[in-house]
Enzyme design. Structure first.
Site, mmCIF file in Angstrom:
data_model
loop_
_atom_site.group_PDB
_atom_site.id
_atom_site.type_symbol
_atom_site.label_atom_id
_atom_site.label_comp_id
_atom_site.label_asym_id
_atom_site.label_seq_id
_atom_site.Cartn_x
_atom_site.Cartn_y
_atom_site.Cartn_z
ATOM 1 N N CYS A 2 -9.382 -8.238 -16.973
ATOM 2 C CA CYS A 2 -10.768 -8.434 -16.578
ATOM 3 C C CYS A 2 -10.783 -9.676 -15.703
ATOM 4 O O CYS A 2 -9.751 -10.319 -15.512
ATOM 5 C CB CYS A 2 -11.652 -8.690 -17.789
ATOM 6 N N ASP A 373 4.802 -1.700 -5.361
ATOM 7 C CA ASP A 373 4.965 -2.814 -6.300
ATOM 8 C C ASP A 373 5.539 -2.352 -7.625
ATOM 9 O O ASP A 373 6.301 -3.057 -8.272
ATOM 10 C CB ASP A 373 3.608 -3.492 -6.538
HETATM 11 MG MG MG Z 1 -0.495 0.897 -5.392
#
Ligand code: MG
Ligand code: SF4
Length: 477
Positions: A2, A373
Site C-alpha cells: 500500500c 523485472d
Molecule cells: Mg511488468
C-alpha cells in the site's frame, strides 16, 4: 503493498496530502482514504475520516472531502491483501479510546492476526473489519484504555506484540502530534522529509520519496529539505514542539523488502540517495554478465522491464529496440493500472492481452532478448512470448532481472497462494512450458540481484526468492 503519506505543519496540508498520496497511486488502486486532525488545543482535537473504494482522484473529491479541515493529515492508497476491497476495509482505520479517537494508516501485513484478534476479543475490544491495520490501532487503544499507557508507550508495546510488516502513521484526538513507526525488521519503506521555509518546518512522511518530489512545487523555491528513512523499530513524533525520535523494539536483523527494488517502488523514488531506476539498470547489466545471448535486439516488456533492458543492452552492445508497445487506449481507459495487482486471474489475463501490441515488422526473423523485472504468475510473460512467435521472431531469449519467485509473501503482497506462482514447484523446463516455450529463459541469480541493490543480504528480506522468512509465518513453518 500500500502507500501512505502524512503531513504536519503546513497551512495547505490537505492539498499536499492529496498530491502526495496520488503520487503513490501505483502502490494500490483498490481504495483510497484520508484522515485529518483539527487541533483545538494540545490535548484536544477532532479527527474526521473520508475513504472508499476507488482511486485517489475519485475518492478525495466532492463535498465530503471539501468539508474536511485540519492541521494534521494522513492518507492511504490500498492494495487488498488482508480483507476484500470494500469501504469498510479501506484505510484509515480508527479506534475509540477513553481519551478520544485514534486513526491509523499502515503499509504491510501482520502475520500473527489470529493471536492478536483473540487477545483483543478476550478484552472485549471489537474489531469491525478484516484488515490488519485496524488490529494495530485497536491494540494501541487497548494499551491506552486498559493499560493506561501514553501514546508512545502504547505504540512501543504494540510493536513488541504485533509481528509482521508495518510502516504506519497515527493521529489521535488527545495529542496534537503526528506519529510514525516502522516494524523492527523494517520490511516496508517509510521516509521522512523535513522542509524548512522562512524558519517554519513542515514534516512529511511517505512510502516513497517520489511523493515528496510531487509536492515540492507546493512549497516556496528557497525551501531547505532534509530526507531520511524512518529506522526499523523507530517511533517518530512530529508536532508543534518539533521532532522527537524514540526507540521501539529491536530485531536481530533488518529485512527490507528486496522486491521493492525489483518492482514495487517507482523508478524515480530513491533509497540511500540512489534511484530505483539506477539499481534496476545495474540488475540488467548483471543479468547480461550471467546470461549473455546471441541476439539482434533487446526489447523490454514495458514498463517494468525497461531498466533491465537498458542495462542488458548497454552491457552487451546489442541495440536497444522496443518492439513491445503498451496500447495507449489501455492506459487511458484503465488508468495505468498495474497488471500484477489485478485481483482475479481472469481479469489479469484479459488485461494482459489488451495491454500490449507487437511491432511485427521489427520482430520478424529477428533474434530477440526480452527483458522483464520478474515473473510472478507467468501470465504477462506467456502472453508476450506467444505473441512474439506469432510475429515470426527467429528466437526469443527471455531474461528476468530477479531470481525465480518461488515462495509466497506474507508481508503485504497478494502472492499468498503458492500454486499461483509460476516458479513454485516447477523446474526451468516447466516454467518454459508454462510461458509457451521461449528459445531460452534465464533469471538473475540472488547474489547478482543483491550485488545490484548495494545492500548486504542480512539487511534484506529475500523470502519470496529463497524461502528464508525473517519473521516466522505460523501457517508455513
Ligand atoms: Mg511488468
Ligand atoms: Fe518483499 Fe518478497 Fe520479502 Fe515479501 S517475501 S517482503 S515481496 S522480499
Amino acid at each position: 503493498m500500500c502507500g501512505i503519506f502524512g503531513i504536519f505543519g503546513h497551512s495547505n496540508g490537505k492539498q499536499i496530502a492529496k498530491t502526495g498520496i496520488w503520487a503513490e497511486q501505483h502502490r494500490g488502486q483498490d481504495a483510497a482514504g484520508i484522515a485529518c486532525l483539527r487541533i483545538k488545543n494540545s490535548k484536544k482535537g477532532l479527527i474526521e475520516v473520508e475513504k472508499k473504494p476507488g482511486k485517489v482522484r475519485e475518492v478525495l473529491q466532492g463535498q465530503d472531502f471539501d468539508d474536511l479541515s485540519g492541521e494534521v493529515w494522513i492518507a492511504h492508497v490500498r492494495y487488498s491483501t488482508q480483507g476484500k476491497p470494500s469501504k469498510r476495509n479501506a484505510q484509515p482505520h480508527y479506534a475509540q479510546s477513553i481519551h478520544g479517537r485514534i486513526a491509523i494508516v499502515s503499509n504491510g501485513d501482520v502475520v500473527n492476526m489470529e493471536e492478536q484478534r483473540n487477545f483483543l476479543d478476550r478484552h472485549d475490544i471489537q474489531i469491525y473489519t478484516e484488515n490488519d491495520a485496524e488490529l494495530i490501532v485497536a491494540s494501541i487503544n487497548y494499551q491506552i484504555t486498559f493499560r493506561k499507557r501514553d501514546i508512545i508507550e502504547a505504540i512501543a508495546q504494540v510493536m513488541e506484540h504485533i509481528q509482521g510488516a508495518f510502516s504506519a502513521l497515527v493521529i489521535t484526538e488527545f495529542d496534537d502530534r503526528l506519529f510514525a513507526f516502522r516494524d523492527p525488521f523494517g520490511i516496508r519503506p517509510l521516509f521522512i522529509s523535513i522542509v524548512e521555509e522562512k524558519g517554519r518546518k513542515t514534516y512529511m512522511f511517505a512510502s516513497e520519496t517520489s511523493a515528496f518530489d510531487a509536492v515540492l512545487p507546493l512549497f516556496g523555491s528557497g525551501a531547505k529539505i532534509e530526507l531520511r528513512m524512518v529506522e526499523p523499530g523507530e517511533i517518530i513524533a512530529v508536532g508543534p514542539r518539533g521532532i522527537e525520535s524514540f526507540k521501539g523494539p529491536k530485531a536481530e536483523r533488518q529485512a527490507f523488502c528486496l522486491f521493492e527494488f525489483v518492482y514495487f517502488s517507482r523508478p524515480d523514488s530513491t533509497i540511500n540517495g540512489k534511484s530505483f531506476q539506477a539499481f534496476r539498470i545495474n540488475a540488467g547489466r548483471e543479468l547480461c554478465k550471467e546470461y549473455p545471448a546471441e541476439a539482434d535486439l533487446v526489447s523490454p516488456i514495458p514498463k517494468s522491464g525497461i531498466p533491465a533492458g537498458v542495462g542488458y543492452a548497454s552491457f552487451s552492445g546489442i541495440p536497444y529496440m522496443p518492439v513491445i508497445i503498451e496500447n495507449p487506449s489501455f492506459d487511458i481507459d484503465f488508468g495505468r493500472r498495474r497488471t500484477f495487482i489485478e485481483p482475479t486471474e481472469q481479469e489479469r489475463l484479459l488485461k494482459a492481452q489488451l495491454k500490449f501490441n507487437f511491432i511485427a515488422d521489427l520482430i520478424q526473423e529477428k533474434r530477440l532478448v526480452i527483458t522483464d523485472d520478474s515473473i510472478v504468475r507467468g501470465l504477462i510473460t506467456g502472453v508476450v512470448n506467444k505473441a512474439l512467435w506469432q510475429s515470426k521472431a527467429k528466437s526469443v531469449h527471455i531474461r528476468i532481472a530477479s531470481p525465480p519467485y518461488r515462495f509466497p509473501c506474507f508481508y503485504g503482497i497478494e502472492t499468498k497462494r503458492k500454486n499461483t506462482l509460476a516458479a513454485a514447484g516447477r523446474t526451468m523446463e516447466g516454467i518454459k512450458e508454462l510461458i509457451g516455450q521461449p528459445t531460452t529463459l534465464a533469471y538473475l541469480s540472488l547474489e547478482g540481484l543483491i550485488k545490484s541493490v548495494e545492500i548486504p543480504k542480512d539487511q534484506l528480506c529475500t523470502a519470496c526468492f529463497d524461502g528464508n522468512y525473517p519473521i516466522p509465518i505460523p501457517c508455513v513453518l
